[in-house]
Scaffold this motif. Sequence first.
Motif, PDB file in Angstrom:
ATOM      1  N   LYS A  96       1.258   5.613  -0.467  1.00  0.00           N
ATOM      2  CA  LYS A  96       0.554   6.876  -0.290  1.00  0.00           C
ATOM      3  C   LYS A  96       1.126   7.900  -1.257  1.00  0.00           C
ATOM      4  CE  LYS A  96      -0.693   6.157   4.481  1.00  0.00           C
ATOM      5  NZ  LYS A  96      -0.592   6.605   5.863  1.00  0.00           N
ATOM      6  N   LYS A  97       0.259   8.534  -2.033  1.00  0.00           N
ATOM      7  CA  LYS A  97       0.663   9.514  -3.027  1.00  0.00           C
ATOM      8  C   LYS A  97       1.585  10.567  -2.409  1.00  0.00           C
ATOM      9  CE  LYS A  97      -1.092  12.839  -6.346  1.00  0.00           C
ATOM     10  NZ  LYS A  97      -2.268  13.418  -6.980  1.00  0.00           N
ATOM     11  N   GLU A 127       4.558  10.173  -1.137  1.00  0.00           N
ATOM     12  CA  GLU A 127       5.565   9.661  -0.212  1.00  0.00           C
ATOM     13  C   GLU A 127       6.699   8.999  -0.978  1.00  0.00           C
ATOM     14  OE1 GLU A 127       4.689   7.502   3.301  1.00  0.00           O
ATOM     15  OE2 GLU A 127       2.967   8.759   3.789  1.00  0.00           O
ATOM     16  N   LYS A 135       0.248   7.721  -6.788  1.00  0.00           N
ATOM     17  CA  LYS A 135      -1.147   7.684  -6.346  1.00  0.00           C
ATOM     18  C   LYS A 135      -1.266   6.810  -5.105  1.00  0.00           C
ATOM     19  CE  LYS A 135      -2.276   3.979  -9.574  1.00  0.00           C
ATOM     20  NZ  LYS A 135      -3.112   3.552 -10.682  1.00  0.00           N
ATOM     21  N   ASP A 136      -2.363   6.975  -4.382  1.00  0.00           N
ATOM     22  CA  ASP A 136      -2.670   6.121  -3.241  1.00  0.00           C
ATOM     23  C   ASP A 136      -3.144   4.767  -3.757  1.00  0.00           C
ATOM     24  OD1 ASP A 136      -2.227   8.122  -1.312  1.00  0.00           O
ATOM     25  OD2 ASP A 136      -4.312   8.779  -1.341  1.00  0.00           O
ATOM     26  N   GLY A 137      -2.824   3.713  -3.008  1.00  0.00           N
ATOM     27  CA  GLY A 137      -3.372   2.415  -3.347  1.00  0.00           C
ATOM     28  C   GLY A 137      -2.333   1.319  -3.391  1.00  0.00           C
ATOM     29  N   GLU A 151       0.853  -1.184   0.000  1.00  0.00           N
ATOM     30  CA  GLU A 151       0.000   0.000   0.000  1.00  0.00           C
ATOM     31  C   GLU A 151       0.890   1.236   0.000  1.00  0.00           C
ATOM     32  OE1 GLU A 151      -3.386   0.173  -0.315  1.00  0.00           O
ATOM     33  OE2 GLU A 151      -3.165  -1.982  -0.657  1.00  0.00           O
TER      34      GLU A 151
END
Length: 82
Positions: free
Chosen positions: A17-18, A20, A54-56, A15
Amino acid sequence: MEKPIIAQKSPIPVELKKGETYYYCTCGRSSNQPFCNGAHQGTSFEPLAFTAEKDGTAYLCGCKHTSNPPYCDGTHDKLKEE
């Protein structure tokens, strides 16, 4: 030229985080796969810094032979047993 150790022959889902920055293990020696823990010390390898776009969930290369680091490109399916 040193070859990386194959940490695993499948992608490693993580996972992200956008925005980071992460440090991907390129040597295969880290006990914190797919991320660097400094185990490359004394080798010719350096971690690969990358910033999440992007997040995900992202699927990072576990075999360390991808042509699109740090992301898995399916190269693990073509590797011979070492």
